[in-house]
Design a protein around this motif. Sequence first.
Motif, PDB file in Angstrom:
ATOM      1  N   LYS A  80       4.563   0.834  -1.564  1.00 50.04           N
ATOM      2  CA  LYS A  80       4.096   1.923  -0.709  1.00 50.04           C
ATOM      3  C   LYS A  80       2.743   2.388  -1.225  1.00 50.04           C
ATOM      4  O   LYS A  80       2.572   2.626  -2.424  1.00 50.04           O
ATOM      5  CB  LYS A  80       5.098   3.079  -0.702  1.00 50.04           C
ATOM      6  N   ILE A  81       1.776   2.512  -0.327  1.00 46.83           N
ATOM      7  CA  ILE A  81       0.420   2.908  -0.702  1.00 46.83           C
ATOM      8  C   ILE A  81       0.046   4.195   0.016  1.00 46.83           C
ATOM      9  O   ILE A  81       0.168   4.290   1.242  1.00 46.83           O
ATOM     10  CB  ILE A  81      -0.599   1.814  -0.345  1.00 46.83           C
ATOM     11  N   GLY A  82      -0.400   5.177  -0.755  1.00 49.39           N
ATOM     12  CA  GLY A  82      -0.975   6.405  -0.210  1.00 49.39           C
ATOM     13  C   GLY A  82      -2.485   6.356  -0.392  1.00 49.39           C
ATOM     14  O   GLY A  82      -3.118   5.362  -0.062  1.00 49.39           O
ATOM     15  N   GLU A  88     -12.861   0.905  -5.302  1.00 49.09           N
ATOM     16  CA  GLU A  88     -12.498   0.070  -6.443  1.00 49.09           C
ATOM     17  C   GLU A  88     -10.987   0.030  -6.646  1.00 49.09           C
ATOM     18  O   GLU A  88     -10.404  -1.031  -6.919  1.00 49.09           O
ATOM     19  CB  GLU A  88     -13.183   0.589  -7.713  1.00 49.09           C
ATOM     20  N   ASN A  89     -10.345   1.167  -6.497  1.00 51.50           N
ATOM     21  CA  ASN A  89      -8.894   1.205  -6.626  1.00 51.50           C
ATOM     22  C   ASN A  89      -8.204   0.433  -5.511  1.00 51.50           C
ATOM     23  O   ASN A  89      -7.194  -0.238  -5.725  1.00 51.50           O
ATOM     24  CB  ASN A  89      -8.395   2.647  -6.645  1.00 51.50           C
ATOM     25  N   ALA A  90      -8.740   0.537  -4.294  1.00 50.28           N
ATOM     26  CA  ALA A  90      -8.164  -0.201  -3.172  1.00 50.28           C
ATOM     27  C   ALA A  90      -8.235  -1.704  -3.420  1.00 50.28           C
ATOM     28  O   ALA A  90      -7.291  -2.448  -3.135  1.00 50.28           O
ATOM     29  CB  ALA A  90      -8.883   0.159  -1.881  1.00 50.28           C
ATOM     30  N   GLU A  91      -9.349  -2.161  -3.963  1.00 52.80           N
ATOM     31  CA  GLU A  91      -9.484  -3.583  -4.262  1.00 52.80           C
ATOM     32  C   GLU A  91      -8.527  -4.001  -5.376  1.00 52.80           C
ATOM     33  O   GLU A  91      -7.957  -5.104  -5.333  1.00 52.80           O
ATOM     34  CB  GLU A  91     -10.933  -3.890  -4.631  1.00 52.80           C
ATOM     35  N   LEU A 111       1.693   1.065   4.254  1.00 51.52           N
ATOM     36  CA  LEU A 111       0.446   1.786   4.018  1.00 51.52           C
ATOM     37  C   LEU A 111       0.429   3.079   4.832  1.00 51.52           C
ATOM     38  O   LEU A 111       0.524   3.057   6.056  1.00 51.52           O
ATOM     39  CB  LEU A 111      -0.750   0.914   4.402  1.00 51.52           C
ATOM     40  N   ASP A 112       0.331   4.194   4.123  1.00 48.79           N
ATOM     41  CA  ASP A 112       0.100   5.497   4.755  1.00 48.79           C
ATOM     42  C   ASP A 112      -1.410   5.739   4.680  1.00 48.79           C
ATOM     43  O   ASP A 112      -1.920   6.112   3.623  1.00 48.79           O
ATOM     44  CB  ASP A 112       0.868   6.581   3.990  1.00 48.79           C
ATOM     45  N   PRO A 113      -2.141   5.521   5.766  1.00 46.88           N
ATOM     46  CA  PRO A 113      -3.609   5.519   5.712  1.00 46.88           C
ATOM     47  C   PRO A 113      -4.183   6.932   5.715  1.00 46.88           C
ATOM     48  O   PRO A 113      -4.828   7.374   6.670  1.00 46.88           O
ATOM     49  CB  PRO A 113      -4.001   4.747   6.968  1.00 46.88           C
ATOM     50  N   VAL A 114      -3.971   7.651   4.635  1.00 47.19           N
ATOM     51  CA  VAL A 114      -4.378   9.052   4.551  1.00 47.19           C
ATOM     52  C   VAL A 114      -5.894   9.120   4.397  1.00 47.19           C
ATOM     53  O   VAL A 114      -6.446   8.684   3.387  1.00 47.19           O
ATOM     54  CB  VAL A 114      -3.701   9.761   3.367  1.00 47.19           C
ATOM     55  N   LEU A 135      -6.957  -2.993   2.191  1.00 44.26           N
ATOM     56  CA  LEU A 135      -5.499  -2.891   2.233  1.00 44.26           C
ATOM     57  C   LEU A 135      -4.908  -3.142   3.611  1.00 44.26           C
ATOM     58  O   LEU A 135      -3.747  -3.543   3.730  1.00 44.26           O
ATOM     59  CB  LEU A 135      -5.074  -1.512   1.738  1.00 44.26           C
ATOM     60  N   LEU A 136      -5.681  -2.910   4.651  1.00 41.36           N
ATOM     61  CA  LEU A 136      -5.136  -3.014   6.004  1.00 41.36           C
ATOM     62  C   LEU A 136      -4.608  -4.414   6.305  1.00 41.36           C
ATOM     63  O   LEU A 136      -3.525  -4.569   6.882  1.00 41.36           O
ATOM     64  CB  LEU A 136      -6.198  -2.633   7.037  1.00 41.36           C
ATOM     65  N   ALA A 137      -5.362  -5.432   5.903  1.00 39.66           N
ATOM     66  CA  ALA A 137      -4.963  -6.797   6.226  1.00 39.66           C
ATOM     67  C   ALA A 137      -3.732  -7.247   5.449  1.00 39.66           C
ATOM     68  O   ALA A 137      -3.061  -8.211   5.837  1.00 39.66           O
ATOM     69  CB  ALA A 137      -6.122  -7.751   5.958  1.00 39.66           C
ATOM     70  N   LEU A 138      -3.408  -6.558   4.351  1.00 41.75           N
ATOM     71  CA  LEU A 138      -2.267  -6.934   3.522  1.00 41.75           C
ATOM     72  C   LEU A 138      -1.008  -6.152   3.868  1.00 41.75           C
ATOM     73  O   LEU A 138       0.079  -6.479   3.389  1.00 41.75           O
ATOM     74  CB  LEU A 138      -2.609  -6.715   2.046  1.00 41.75           C
ATOM     75  N   ALA A 139      -1.147  -5.110   4.679  1.00 40.99           N
ATOM     76  CA  ALA A 139      -0.010  -4.251   4.992  1.00 40.99           C
ATOM     77  C   ALA A 139       0.973  -4.944   5.928  1.00 40.99           C
ATOM     78  O   ALA A 139       0.580  -5.693   6.823  1.00 40.99           O
ATOM     79  CB  ALA A 139      -0.491  -2.947   5.616  1.00 40.99           C
TER      80      ALA A 139
END
Length: 254
Positions: A80-82, A88-91, A111-114, A135-139
């Motif tokens: 789960k990703i917030g 850099e963290n997203a990568e 993915l909660d795209p906050v 992250l979107l393509a991996l969700a």
Amino acid sequence: MESATRPCVLVCAGLDPSGGAGIQADIEAISAQGAHALPLVTALTVQDNNAVREVVPVDAGLLLRQAVVLADTMSIHAVKIGIPGSRENAEAIAGIIRMLRVRRPGLPVVLDPVLASGRGDSLARGDALAALAPLLALATLVVPNLPEAAALGISTTGADLPCPHVLVTGGHADGVDVVNRWFSAAGAREWRWPRLRGEFHGSGCTLASSIAARLALGDTMAQALELGQRYCDRTLAHSYAIAPGQRIPRRIHS
């Protein structure tokens, strides 16, 4: 006797010192489903239950090192990703997901795209929208509210989905019911929930984390969405106050 082991959900999210949203909300919601949260704190924040004043991302290398140690010891059944806190963290999180999927192909990622707090405060250093791009393509599932869906270019008709599943929540719309819409290659479905009075802090975290936990437990996507929404609605109906303003979902024993 309860099983000696629980499925683990790797959680990447920020720390909210008010305890209403972020990593604490994720841990509580996941535990309430019967799974176990493995929390990676992506950012420290200065906020209360109403407003975010500052976001300080942690070191991306630290996130990666933490994840490697956990993955070497434990079987991770969902992610789960917030807020990533920074590009850099997203990568780094994207790299973690690719690593985990080598070991567990098809690992579900929620993915909660906050992009901002409920009051519009930024939740990333730099461009919050750009920070989500890796992250979107991996969700497996993205759970945006209506403003987030618009910012991400996600159609509320289900066209051109960025990932296999999208649940667009309708809390920002008008009407006596909140309408949540699920889109996938198989079609669309909607749920209607009576609109509750008041404003809530951490409702999106609660919903996304409970869905991730249900997937970790082996539910189908349809089952996870149904049970996650039911749980979230119950936590809001039994919410409590810690200060004036937004209320806290009662995630434990709700």
